[in-house]
Design an enzyme around this catalytic site. Structure first.
Site, mmCIF file in Angstrom:
data_model
loop_
_atom_site.group_PDB
_atom_site.id
_atom_site.type_symbol
_atom_site.label_atom_id
_atom_site.label_comp_id
_atom_site.label_asym_id
_atom_site.label_seq_id
_atom_site.Cartn_x
_atom_site.Cartn_y
_atom_site.Cartn_z
ATOM 1 N N GLU A 182 0.810 -1.222 0.000
ATOM 2 C CA GLU A 182 0.000 0.000 0.000
ATOM 3 C C GLU A 182 0.844 1.273 0.000
ATOM 4 O O GLU A 182 0.433 2.291 0.558
ATOM 5 C CB GLU A 182 -0.962 0.008 1.194
ATOM 6 C CG GLU A 182 -2.000 -1.100 1.124
ATOM 7 C CD GLU A 182 -2.999 -1.042 2.256
ATOM 8 O OE1 GLU A 182 -2.649 -0.576 3.345
ATOM 9 O OE2 GLU A 182 -4.149 -1.463 2.041
ATOM 10 N N GLU A 251 -7.181 -7.283 -0.982
ATOM 11 C CA GLU A 251 -7.772 -7.170 0.349
ATOM 12 C C GLU A 251 -9.238 -6.802 0.248
ATOM 13 O O GLU A 251 -9.581 -5.649 0.005
ATOM 14 C CB GLU A 251 -7.042 -6.121 1.208
ATOM 15 C CG GLU A 251 -5.664 -6.544 1.631
ATOM 16 C CD GLU A 251 -5.026 -5.535 2.583
ATOM 17 O OE1 GLU A 251 -5.764 -4.716 3.165
ATOM 18 O OE2 GLU A 251 -3.794 -5.582 2.735
#
Length: 825
Positions: A182, A251
């Site tokens: 991320e 995710e």
């Protein structure tokens, strides 16, 4: 995740053990991950090995495969594996190789998120704190000191996996690997150096030659051949940045984590299934649940700060490894259907149809047939959709799947799997289960507090990460002060003022506790100020700072202050208008890491003496010890710590984490049932208001001695009463079904027998689990008798929901007949 994250995927057909034993070529195109020439739609789930025990792994993998997963994803936790520079630990539940082999033994693939930054609500985002203390380091940017350490650890992990031949290219289960995590969410904060670092990460990873693709989540500018992926509640609208890479979702957040002082978050099975079906409807290739099993933050692993010891995450497998029904079963049905459609989803022609009024259709076709999806993304209204000459009723915020483009096989809003109501049961192994016998010891070393002697001395206030190096939650800041009568600050009204960001502070003056304070809202900085009485001679000030996990997310999160930030001031008040401030920050400060009891290992040293007389209650900084019998059976074990304040707990020397049952979830919770319709976020569908954020703490059975005594040790920081502490087991108390006709449903007590049928009705019953009532029409046969005959005495049973089973009804053709059952386990 954008907040924390971990990856879980569902692969639309799982790997057979024979396939995993043979080297596989893993590539990709714009439609699929390709494994040995076969286009795959992958479903995966995140399970983190440190958050469960090695004994739990085979059962977790088995239930994951049975739930329709193709792969297991896990992070690799740098701070756990390299707690001190160049000193490594891969033992016990840190045995990454054993974890990957357990995945392979169950016939599953693996996705290895090396990072090595993980976020994951893990302490310091998975970075070892010794990194922070290296000269010249700047983390997650174009800094040679950091890059050298990161490359060393990443290479270590890759070489370890290669040595054991665990990459798919070697015959192992690992089909994908991730570098960084991320970073795209924060890269702009690091400027040009951030972009350079990201490119360096990609090049470094590619140079390791692992034979399977690398991914970067939330990194749309990742260079070829790195695959960019999406994280979030919904990724159906995500478009890969390059046309030649598949649409991947690393995710899909199945719920949310919980903070101390926070409420219980819940994401419904209907909404989660809607997100998955919509993703595959719009061309998705790979989807991973974060989390599929959340587990437990044992020891001091929870970060945040203020993340609870439980990391249940409302996942399909709960914290203890039980099936979280109906979520697990509702998703299993979806996965099985997607698996059956894999070929057409990955190689068929695709066309999209806007049906108007928030309704959308997708047709996958190839020679020999077609498969269709119908979506109604209206958050309030059901829709009758005319599609290819037929009418279909699609509930609000749902997707219907028609494998043959004619008949609806699955709708995300219609749950036909059981709801399991989990209950806590008393420990029947104890003769007196309600009264453990306790011994105790005081924590405080009077000499430490009175003399202010520590291990390190400086002329300034140090950040807790620098002074304690993450060896303990606890750090003493100590100084001495000689006050003369003519000192300007001397008055009869003096206070000690301390600015802190260490979450918790206990202040002692001349050996006496003058007060304690903690941040109420997840670790915000606070100012402690209490009246103090000093002497006209040497005074000792000892400040005990306690952290509850270091920050784990955000740009420059590694530089967030911890501990006492200062200034530390003595304030003298003269009348109403005059204040004298004496800054103590640049005095000589002495530091001592940890506590006496921790240093003496009271939690595991049987030879040390404990006091047997009547134990004190509501006493700060106190150790308690008791013995207990392991609960009978195989159900998961928890310890109920209601009545305690805050502290640390061990069973037979194994840390079960921080406890804090005195921290109450504040605010209001809505009383009406959670509405799955409409976009989900972590503030929707909250519960547990006015109760402890966490009352029960997981004790893995592998921590217990099955025969003989077990030892529970508690370090109580704030003051509590252990007289109510007890051990319990977690099991299914009742199982409910509410399914439409023409379905075959399964009812299960998950290893225990169905003992009775509390309610059963076929027709149009009303209500929900625990409050079912009969409607105005019913089958001619007594539904309770039918279900009792099929199910009572069985661990599980299957029932055909039809008039053939329950008899004809007078409901009429316009009523969709349903079966409602509540069974007692």
């Amino acid at each position: 995740m954008s907040p924390p994250g971990i990856l879980a995927l569902i692969i639309v057909s799982f790997c057979a053990a024979s396939l995993c034993a043979t080297a596989a070529q893993v590539t990709y195109d714009n439609r699929a991950i390709i494994i040995d020439g076969k286009h795959r739609v992958l479903v995966s789930g995140s399970i983190h090995y440190p958050r469960s025990t090695t004994q739990m792994w085979p059962d977790l993998m088995k239930k994951s495969r049975e739930g329709g997963l193709d792969a297991i994803e896990t992070y690799v936790f740098w701070n756990a594996h390299e707690p001190a520079r160049r000193q490594y630990d891969f033992s016990g539940n840190l045995d990454l190789v054993r974890f990957l082999k357990t995945i392979q033994e169950e016939g599953l693939y693996a996705v290895l998120r090396i990072g090595p930054y993980v976020c994951a609500e893990w302490n310091y985002g998975g970075f070892p704190v010794w990194l922070h203390n290296m000269p010249g380091i700047q983390m997650r940017t174009d800094n040679d000191v950091f890059k050298n350490e990161m490359q060393n650890f990443t290479t270590l992990i890759v070489d370890m996996v290669k040595k054991e031949k665990l990459f798919a290219s070697q015959g192992g289960p690992v089909i994908l690997a991730q570098i960084e995590n991320e970073y795209g969410n924060v890269m702009s904060s690091y400027g040009d150096e951030g972009k350079a670092y990201m490119n360096w990460c990609a090049n470094m990873a590619q140079s390791l030659d692992i034979g399977v693709p690398w991914i970067m989540c939330q990194q749309n500018d990742a260079p070829e051949p790195i695959i960019s992926t999406c994280n979030g509640w919904y990724c159906d609208q995500y478009q890969p940045p390059r046309s030649n890479i598949p649409k991947m979702w690393t995710e899909n957040w199945t719920g949310w984590y919980k903070n101390w002082g926070g409420k219980d978050p819940h994401r419904t099975a209907e909404d989660l299934a809607f997100a998955v079906a919509r993703f595959y409807q719009l061309g998705g290739t790979f989807q991973n649940y974060y989390m599929y099993h959340g587990g437990t933050n044992f020891g001091r692993s929870a970060g945040g700060p203020y993340i609870t010891t439980s990391y249940d995450y409302d996942a399909p497998l709960d914290e203890y490894g039980n099936l979280n029904q109906p979520k697990w079963g509702h998703l299993k049905q979806l996965h099985d259907l997607l698996h059956s459609m894999e070929d057409i989803l990955t190689t068929g022609n695709v066309s999209y149809v806007d049906l108007g009024d928030s309704a959308f259709g997708t047709i996958y076709s190839k020679e020999g047939g077609s498969s269709c999806f119908l979506a109604n993304v209206d958050s309030g209204n059901d829709k009758t959709i005319n599609f290819q000459g037929m009418n279909y009723t699609v509930p609000a915020w749902s997707v219907s799947i028609l494998p043959d483009c004619q008949n609806v096989a699955y709708n995300t809003a219609k749950v036909s799997t059981q709801t399991s109501v989990m209950v806590k049961k008393a420990n029947v192994a104890e003769e007196e289960p309600n009264s453990l016998k306790w011994s105790w010891r005081p924590e405080m070393n009077e000499k430490t507090i009175l003399l202010g002697k520590g291990d390190v001395t400086t002329d300034q206030i140090l950040d807790q990460k620098e002074a304690a190096n993450d060896l303990s939650d606890y750090l003493f800041y100590m100084t001495s002060l000689d006050l003369k009568k003519d000192d300007p600050v001397w008055t009869h009204n003096m206070t000690l003022r301390v600015k802190s960001s260490g979450q918790i502070l206990h202040a002692f003056v001349n050996g006496e506790l003058i007060g304690s304070q903690w941040a109420k809202n997840g670790g915000e900085r606070f100012v402690f100020e209490q009246n103090v009485k000093l002497n006209h001679k040497k005074n000792t000030i000892s400040l005990l700072s306690a952290t509850v996990g270091f920050t784990n997310y955000g740009a420059f999160f590694d530089t967030a202050p911890s501990g006492i930030t200062g200034p530390v001031e003595l304030i003298g008040y003269r009348g109403d208008d005059e204040t004298i401030v004496k800054d103590l920050s640049s005095q000589k400060w002495s530091y001592k890491t940890g506590l006496e009891g921790l240093n003496q290992k009271l939690y595991s040293s049987p030879s040390l003496k404990w006091q047997q007389d009547s134990f004190p209650v509501n006493r700060t900084l106190t150790w308690y010890k008791s013995s207990f019998k392991a609960p009978l059976g195989t159900d998961p074990v928890v310890v109920d710590l209601l009545g305690m304040g805050k502290g640390l707990a061990w069973v037979n020397g194994n840390s079960i984490g921080r406890y804090w049952p005195s921290f109450i979830a504040e605010g209001d919770c809505k009383l009406e049932p959670c509405d799955y319709r409409g976009s989900y976020d972590s503030n929707k569908c909250l519960s547990n208001c006015g109760r402890p954020s966490q009352r029960w703490y997981h004790v893995p059975r592998s921590f217990l001695n099955g025969n003989g005594d077990n030892t529970l040790v508690l370090f109580e920081e704030f003051g509590g009463n252990p007289s109510s502490v007890n051990f319990q087991t977690v099991a299914v108390g009742s199982a409910c079904i509410n399914a439409e006709e023409n379905k075959k449903i399964e009812l299960s007590c998950q290893g225990r027998q169905i003992s009775a049928v509390k309610f059963a009705s076929f027709g149009n019953p009303q209500g929900s689990c625990g409050s079912f009532v009969k409607g105005y029409c019913e089958g001619s046969k007594d539904a309770s008798s039918v279900v009792e005959k099929a199910c009572v005495g069985q661990e599980s049973c299957t029932i055909d929901v039809s008039e053939d089973t329950f008899g004809s009804t007078t409901c009429g053709d316009d009523i969709i007949k349903t079966l409602a059952v509540e069974a007692i386990c």
